[in-house]
Structures are given as structure tokens and as C-alpha cells.
Design an enzyme around this catalytic site. Structure first.
Site, PDB file in Angstrom:
ATOM      1  CE1 TYR A   1      43.010  24.558  30.844  1.00  0.00           C
ATOM      2  CE2 TYR A   1      41.238  25.927  29.985  1.00  0.00           C
ATOM      3  CZ  TYR A   1      42.637  26.004  30.307  1.00  0.00           C
ATOM      4  OH  TYR A   1      43.206  27.116  30.513  1.00  0.00           O
TER       5      TYR A   1
ATOM      6  CD  GLU B   1      28.643  48.491  31.568  1.00  0.00           C
ATOM      7  OE1 GLU B   1      27.758  49.599  31.864  1.00  0.00           O
ATOM      8  OE2 GLU B   1      29.906  48.618  31.795  1.00  0.00           O
TER       9      GLU B   1
END
Ligand SMILES: [Zn+2]
Ligand SMILES: [Zn+2]
Length: 392
Positions: A294, A367
Site C-alpha cells: 500500500y 459504541e
């Protein structure tokens, strides 16, 4: 923050995140996950198509003229046995969402729901990219080859990545390089085997390999500007047969990390000179292979600055200028083609045990960060499509 996104949208995204978390899938095996994404998009009335085996691309067409923004989420998990203690832990032995890609996918679906609901006031288009195989072998390139940036032509794009360096409720945006290029190094040093008691009748590959490992450190220590960055890590070394046999061959493998394209281009010649030279000094030979992986991710500076100001003012989100990391990210292939900005989403929360770095079996995700993530994606889409934020 939460007030920016309706509770129902955040709760739906959290439920989706838990569902994906329970059923992690590795790169190009995201069949269950992409089917879930397609079901959600169908329910929202968003057109979509399959690309790159398990990738999904959706398009929201605004009612008003404007530019095109793309939002990307990765969907793949890691080959790790989960040990997080989370209630929604993986039900698949040996696989785990330990990098937060479950939340990335769920937040993009949350943003899609919000943007579709505001389509009457939406300018331009929003392209939703659900990408497979970020952890490897890489899903970004096949998505680009499938034309996901072309029709409609994308003007600017973003992605979120959860990041325990920042507290929940905040985001991080770095102008310039954010993720390193990651290239592989493979070396075989060859000598002549022989009897351990008669070294003068052989050419020992082991001292040549040892000297090579040390000499390679000179690239970072002596040959690169100390204010620039490069890492040459030798991760494996293997050779030899038993204690009284001289090894005829040693293999080394390593990873090379850098941000600056000029430094990256120059490192191969340095490695060849050092490894070849050291091997020759020990009367050995060396085979050298560098496998380019990458590229570095470089945030568009104008887009990063404009979005930082926009999201602070519009959403009231605290934005920190995080230092870049030596981790790699195949979003780089998108960012080479389209002005782009990577946004790090804070998830650090001691009360929730959301303190571990990604790829840890103990990784937990707070969350409470999900509404902030959805609001950030929505802000980017609104800002780009309306022309309020622009790349250079
Ligand atoms: Zn990862
Ligand atoms: Zn990741």
C-alpha cells in the site's frame, strides 16, 4: 453530539455493528456482511451494485445540483481469536472484528439513512463505498478498477477509522501524510555449507546475515533525515540445520514503512547496496526482492483544513491534529486519485474498557462514538456536495 443524529438512527447502527461483530468475515469472504449491507440499502431505497467480489457501492442522488462526495467503509475482520469479553463477541472461532471495521460499516449505513432522509435538500451525489479486504490482500484497487470513482465522478472522499488515541466524542484530522507506505523485503543470503569444525572449508551465511541485519539499521540511523521517517524492520530470520553444520543459506523478511514518496523510491537502492555489499564482504551472495504494498495515505491539505473548520462549526465536534501513524491503509489508492481526508474517530473510554489498540484480541469499541462518526460522515457529504468545503 448525539443530538445531531436521531436516536433511532444511532440505535439501528449499533444493532448492525453488533450483528456484524458476531459474524466476522475475512477479506473477500464478506458474503454475509455485504448481503446485510444490500438489505439495508434496499430498505432505504438506495440504488446499489456489487463490485470487487464482495464490495457494494450505493449512490444517493440529491434533488439539487452539486458535487459528488464519496464515503468509504471497510468490512473485513482479522484472523484473531476474540478475547474482549464483549457481550456481542465473535461466534466464529479464529475470526474477530479487532480493527473496528464492523463499526465503520454500521456508521456508513447510519449516514446513508440520514442522507437519504434529507434527499430533498441534498446537493449533488453521495457515493457509498462498502469495501472488502482492507486488511489484505486489498479491496480498494479492484473497486477503483470497477469504476466506483467514475460515474458519478467523485470530487472528494473520506473514511473513518476508530482510534483509541482519542477520547470518545472527538475526532482527529491530520493535514498531509497520515498512514505509511508498507512494502515487504525478502532477502536470501547464500554461502557454502560445510562442517562446523572446519569453517575455512565453507562460506558461512549466518555471520553475513547477522551483519546484514545490523547494517540495514543504518538506513534509518545515518542515511535518512532525522526529521523524516522510515522504518526498516527485519521480522524473520531463518537458516541452518544443526549446531555443527555451517549454514549455506539464511532468509530474512522485513517490512519497510515510509511516508515520503521520494524516501520510498530511494530505499530500494539503499537496501540493494547494503545487502549486496555486506554479503560480498563475507564472500556470500544475496537475492533481494522488494514487494511494493500500500502507498502512503496523504490527506489533501486544503480539504483537511476546510473540513476541520466545517465540522467544528457545524457539529461542534472537537478536532485534534493527530500525528501520523506507521500503520498502513489501502484507502491510499483512493487518495492517490481523488482529494481525500482520513478522519480518526475517538473511542478511548476507560469505563467501557475501550483502551486497546486495534488488532488486539482484547480490542473493545465504545459504541458511544457511533453517533459522532455518523454525524461526521453526514457533515462531509453535505459540505462537499453543497460546495461549502472544497479541495485544492
Ligand atoms: Zn487493521
Ligand atoms: Zn482498520
Amino acid at each position: 453530539m448525539t443530538a445531531l443524529i436521531p436516536t433511532a438512527t444511532s440505535e439501528r447502527a449499533i444493532a448492525i455493528r453488533r450483528e456484524i461483530h458476531r459474524h466476522p468475515e475475512l477479506g473477500f469472504e464478506e458474503h454475509r456482511t455485504s448481503a446485510l449491507v444490500e438489505r439495508e440499502l434496499d430498505e432505504l431505497g438506495i440504488e446499489h451494485r456489487r463490485v470487487a467480489q464482495t464490495g457494494v457501492v450505493g449512490v444517493i442522488r440529491g434533488a439539487l445540483p452539486g458535487r459528488t462526495a464519496a464515503l468509504r467503509a471497510d468490512m473485513d475482520a482479522l484472523p484473531i481469536d476474540e478475547d474482549s469479553g464483549e457481550a456481542c463477541s465473535s461466534e466464529v472461532p479464529g475470526k474477530m472484528h479487532a480493527c473496528g471495521h464492523d463499526a465503520h460499516t454500521a456508521m456508513l449505513l447510519g449516514a446513508a439513512r440520514e442522507l437519504m432522509g434529507r434527499r430533498a435538500s441534498l446537493h449533488g451525489n453521495v457515493v457509498l463505498l462498502f469495501q472488502p479486504a482492507e486488511e489484505g490482500p486489498g479491496g480498494a484497487e479492484p473497486m477503483i478498477a470497477a469504476g466506483v470513482l467514475d460515474d458519478p465522478r467523485v470530487d472528494a472522499m473520506t473514511m473513518l477509522h476508530v482510534d483509541p488515541r482519542l477520547p470518545t466524542g472527538t475526532i482527529g484530522i491530520t493535514p498531509g501524510p497520515v498512514n505509511a507506505a508498507a512494502d515487504e523485503l525478502h532477502v536470501t543470503i547464500r554461502g557454502v555449507g560445510g562442517h562446523g569444525g572446519y569453517p575455512h572449508k565453507a562460506v558461512d551465511a549466518i555471520p553475513a546475515a547477522a551483519a546484514t541485519v545490523l547494517a540495514l539499521q543504518n538506513i534509518a540511523a545515518r542515511e535518512t533525515d532525522p526529521l523524516a521517517a522510515i522504518v526498516v524492520t527485519i521480522g524473520t530470520i531463518a537458516g541452518g540445520y544443526r549446531n555443527n553444520v555451517i549454514a549455506d543459506r539464511v532468509t530474512l523478511t522485513g517490512t519497510i514503512r515510509s511516508y515520503d514518496p521520494a524516501i520510498r523510491r530511494g530505499v530500494e537502492a539503499r537496501i540493494r547496496r547494503i545487502v549486496g555489499g555486506v554479503a560480498a564482504a563475507y564472500a556470500c551472495s544475496a537475492d533481494i526482492a522488494i514487494v511494493y504494498g500500500y502507498p502512503p495515505v496523504v490527506n489533501d491539505p486544503a480539504l483537511a483544513a476546510a473540513f476541520t473548520a466545517y465540522v467544528r462549526e457545524r457539529n461542534g465536534t472537537p478536532v485534534e491534529a493527530l500525528p501520523p501513524t506507521m500503520g498502513a491503509e489501502d484507502f491510499a489508492f483512493f487518495a492517490e486519485r481523488v482529494p481525500a481526508v482520513v478522519v480518526r474517530l475517538g473511542i478511548y473510554n476507560e469505563l467501557r474498557g475501550s483502551v486497546h489498540t486495534g488488532h488486539s484480541p482484547q480490542f473493545r469499541l465504545d459504541e458511544d462514538a457511533i453517533p459522532t462518526g455518523i454525524a461526521t460522515l453526514v457533515a462531509f457529504a453535505k459540505g462537499v456536495t453543497s460546495g461549502a468545503i472544497q479541495p485544492q
